[in-house]
Design a protein around this motif. Structure first.
Motif, PDB file in Angstrom:
ATOM      1  N   CYS A   1     -58.683  -9.679 -45.376  1.00  0.00           N
ATOM      2  CA  CYS A   1     -60.104  -9.344 -45.435  1.00  0.00           C
ATOM      3  C   CYS A   1     -60.850 -10.481 -44.743  1.00  0.00           C
ATOM      4  N   THR A   2     -61.741 -10.131 -43.817  1.00  0.00           N
ATOM      5  CA  THR A   2     -62.541 -11.113 -43.093  1.00  0.00           C
ATOM      6  C   THR A   2     -64.013 -10.751 -43.240  1.00  0.00           C
ATOM      7  N   PHE A   3     -64.812 -11.710 -43.661  1.00  0.00           N
ATOM      8  CA  PHE A   3     -66.264 -11.545 -43.785  1.00  0.00           C
ATOM      9  C   PHE A   3     -66.910 -12.368 -42.679  1.00  0.00           C
ATOM     10  N   THR A   4     -67.676 -11.699 -41.821  1.00  0.00           N
ATOM     11  CA  THR A   4     -68.364 -12.341 -40.703  1.00  0.00           C
ATOM     12  C   THR A   4     -69.857 -12.100 -40.874  1.00  0.00           C
ATOM     13  N   TYR A   5     -70.666 -13.133 -40.644  1.00  0.00           N
ATOM     14  CA  TYR A   5     -72.100 -13.015 -40.891  1.00  0.00           C
ATOM     15  C   TYR A   5     -72.891 -14.013 -40.051  1.00  0.00           C
ATOM     16  N   SER A   6     -74.192 -13.784 -40.025  1.00  0.00           N
ATOM     17  CA  SER A   6     -75.155 -14.738 -39.491  1.00  0.00           C
ATOM     18  C   SER A   6     -76.350 -14.684 -40.432  1.00  0.00           C
ATOM     19  N   ALA A   7     -76.849 -15.858 -40.826  1.00  0.00           N
ATOM     20  CA  ALA A   7     -77.961 -15.907 -41.789  1.00  0.00           C
ATOM     21  C   ALA A   7     -78.955 -16.992 -41.388  1.00  0.00           C
ATOM     22  N   GLN A   8     -80.172 -16.857 -41.884  1.00  0.00           N
ATOM     23  CA  GLN A   8     -81.252 -17.809 -41.635  1.00  0.00           C
ATOM     24  C   GLN A   8     -81.902 -18.208 -42.956  1.00  0.00           C
ATOM     25  N   GLY A   9     -82.616 -19.346 -42.937  1.00  0.00           N
ATOM     26  CA  GLY A   9     -83.424 -19.775 -44.076  1.00  0.00           C
ATOM     27  C   GLY A   9     -82.630 -20.454 -45.166  1.00  0.00           C
ATOM     28  N   GLY A  10     -83.315 -21.261 -45.962  1.00  0.00           N
ATOM     29  CA  GLY A  10     -82.699 -21.881 -47.125  1.00  0.00           C
ATOM     30  C   GLY A  10     -81.619 -22.886 -46.789  1.00  0.00           C
ATOM     31  N   THR A  11     -80.721 -23.067 -47.748  1.00  0.00           N
ATOM     32  CA  THR A  11     -79.608 -24.009 -47.616  1.00  0.00           C
ATOM     33  C   THR A  11     -78.315 -23.251 -47.876  1.00  0.00           C
ATOM     34  N   ASN A  12     -77.193 -23.943 -47.781  1.00  0.00           N
ATOM     35  CA  ASN A  12     -75.901 -23.313 -48.058  1.00  0.00           C
ATOM     36  C   ASN A  12     -75.912 -22.671 -49.439  1.00  0.00           C
ATOM     37  N   GLU A  13     -75.248 -21.529 -49.535  1.00  0.00           N
ATOM     38  CA  GLU A  13     -75.047 -20.866 -50.823  1.00  0.00           C
ATOM     39  C   GLU A  13     -73.549 -20.727 -51.049  1.00  0.00           C
ATOM     40  N   GLN A  14     -73.130 -20.919 -52.297  1.00  0.00           N
ATOM     41  CA  GLN A  14     -71.721 -20.750 -52.623  1.00  0.00           C
ATOM     42  C   GLN A  14     -71.460 -19.270 -52.914  1.00  0.00           C
ATOM     43  N   TRP A  15     -70.499 -18.700 -52.208  1.00  0.00           N
ATOM     44  CA  TRP A  15     -70.085 -17.316 -52.357  1.00  0.00           C
ATOM     45  C   TRP A  15     -68.619 -17.298 -52.746  1.00  0.00           C
ATOM     46  N   GLN A  16     -68.109 -16.109 -53.075  1.00  0.00           N
ATOM     47  CA  GLN A  16     -66.720 -15.965 -53.476  1.00  0.00           C
ATOM     48  C   GLN A  16     -66.124 -14.714 -52.838  1.00  0.00           C
ATOM     49  N   MET A  17     -64.846 -14.796 -52.478  1.00  0.00           N
ATOM     50  CA  MET A  17     -64.100 -13.633 -51.995  1.00  0.00           C
ATOM     51  C   MET A  17     -62.893 -13.448 -52.908  1.00  0.00           C
ATOM     52  N   ASN A  18     -62.727 -12.240 -53.414  1.00  0.00           N
ATOM     53  CA  ASN A  18     -61.553 -11.875 -54.209  1.00  0.00           C
ATOM     54  C   ASN A  18     -60.814 -10.776 -53.472  1.00  0.00           C
ATOM     55  N   ILE A  19     -59.495 -10.924 -53.380  1.00  0.00           N
ATOM     56  CA  ILE A  19     -58.674  -9.866 -52.809  1.00  0.00           C
ATOM     57  C   ILE A  19     -57.520  -9.593 -53.762  1.00  0.00           C
ATOM     58  N   GLY A  20     -57.004  -8.372 -53.735  1.00  0.00           N
ATOM     59  CA  GLY A  20     -55.887  -8.019 -54.597  1.00  0.00           C
ATOM     60  C   GLY A  20     -55.198  -6.766 -54.094  1.00  0.00           C
ATOM     61  N   VAL A  21     -53.974  -6.580 -54.542  1.00  0.00           N
ATOM     62  CA  VAL A  21     -53.186  -5.400 -54.221  1.00  0.00           C
ATOM     63  C   VAL A  21     -52.771  -4.764 -55.535  1.00  0.00           C
TER      64      VAL A  21
ATOM     65  N   PHE B   1     -81.584 -14.902 -45.377  1.00  0.00           N
ATOM     66  CA  PHE B   1     -82.016 -13.793 -44.550  1.00  0.00           C
ATOM     67  C   PHE B   1     -80.847 -13.478 -43.612  1.00  0.00           C
ATOM     68  N   PHE B   2     -80.072 -12.425 -43.922  1.00  0.00           N
ATOM     69  CA  PHE B   2     -78.899 -12.084 -43.123  1.00  0.00           C
ATOM     70  C   PHE B   2     -79.330 -11.290 -41.896  1.00  0.00           C
ATOM     71  N   THR B   3     -78.977 -11.785 -40.728  1.00  0.00           N
ATOM     72  CA  THR B   3     -79.288 -11.056 -39.504  1.00  0.00           C
ATOM     73  C   THR B   3     -78.166 -10.087 -39.148  1.00  0.00           C
ATOM     74  N   GLN B   4     -76.961 -10.354 -39.668  1.00  0.00           N
ATOM     75  CA  GLN B   4     -75.837  -9.438 -39.470  1.00  0.00           C
ATOM     76  C   GLN B   4     -74.753  -9.725 -40.502  1.00  0.00           C
ATOM     77  N   PHE B   5     -73.920  -8.712 -40.752  1.00  0.00           N
ATOM     78  CA  PHE B   5     -72.733  -8.905 -41.581  1.00  0.00           C
ATOM     79  C   PHE B   5     -71.693  -7.858 -41.215  1.00  0.00           C
ATOM     80  N   LYS B   6     -70.447  -8.223 -41.429  1.00  0.00           N
ATOM     81  CA  LYS B   6     -69.331  -7.291 -41.252  1.00  0.00           C
ATOM     82  C   LYS B   6     -68.179  -7.776 -42.114  1.00  0.00           C
ATOM     83  N   ALA B   7     -67.574  -6.873 -42.851  1.00  0.00           N
ATOM     84  CA  ALA B   7     -66.337  -7.153 -43.576  1.00  0.00           C
ATOM     85  C   ALA B   7     -65.283  -6.250 -42.961  1.00  0.00           C
ATOM     86  N   GLU B   8     -64.148  -6.848 -42.618  1.00  0.00           N
ATOM     87  CA  GLU B   8     -63.085  -6.096 -41.972  1.00  0.00           C
ATOM     88  C   GLU B   8     -61.786  -6.269 -42.731  1.00  0.00           C
ATOM     89  N   VAL B   9     -61.063  -5.167 -42.925  1.00  0.00           N
ATOM     90  CA  VAL B   9     -59.746  -5.231 -43.551  1.00  0.00           C
ATOM     91  C   VAL B   9     -58.688  -4.927 -42.492  1.00  0.00           C
TER      92      VAL B   9
END
Length: 170
Positions: free
Chosen positions: A60-80, A101-109
């Motif tokens: 799983c790949t999460f690709t994004y571009s964002a503006q504003g603020g500071t770094n935010e802590q996020w989490q990715m969980n994967i499982g089978v 402010f997300f200008t784009q996002f894509k999650a790809e499996v």
């Protein structure tokens, strides 16, 4: 925790999702074998960033571009799933709402085909419910979930994907 109208959150979800899809999500969520969780920083600045996790043959790949603020802590969980029929990937901000402010996002499996995907502007936290994006704000293909140019309203706090893995019939 009760949802509006006295219904449980599970009951509300079950009422909103077709029964087969609800079973699919339950199986993928409950039967996760070797779940893998990782924290990462979502960084503003307008540059495109990616974060990936793999489990066996699935990625799983999460690709994004964002503006504003500071770094935010996020989490990715994967499982089978135990029966190896489903691969799940969730990406979210554990604190609930993102202030970026997300200008784009894509999650790809990779290694599986998406059966269900949903994107949210706010993740459930502190008694609040998930707030889904409108269907016109994002699009889903066999392998990706991404923003829809001109329709996406720049808010993202959570993505959920359940993908069917290839398997041989006897």
């Amino acid at each position: 925790m009760a949802a509006p109208g006295g219904r449980s959150e599970r009951g509300l979800c079950a009422a909103l999702l077709p029964a087969a899809l609800w079973c699919l999500l339950c199986l993928a969520a409950r039967a996760a074998e070797q779940p893998s969780a990782a924290e990462f920083d979502v960084r503003p600045g307008g540059e495109v960033h990616s974060f990936s996790r793999s489990l066996g043959d699935y990625t799983c790949t999460f690709t994004y571009s964002a503006q504003g603020g500071t770094n935010e802590q996020w989490q990715m969980n994967i499982g089978v799933s135990e029966d190896n029929l489903f691969f799940s990937c969730s990406v979210w901000r554990p604190q609930g709402k993102s202030y970026l402010f997300f200008t784009q996002f894509k999650a790809e499996v990779k290694g599986a085909k998406i059966e269900y995907a949903m994107a949210y502007s706010q993740a459930a936290v502190g008694g609040q419910s998930d707030v889904p994006l409108k269907q016109e704000e994002f699009e889903t293909t066999e392998t990706t979930v991404s923003h829809r140019e001109g329709k996406f309203r720049f808010e993202l706090s959570k993505l959920m994907i359940v993908a069917k893995t290839p398997h041989d019939e006897l």
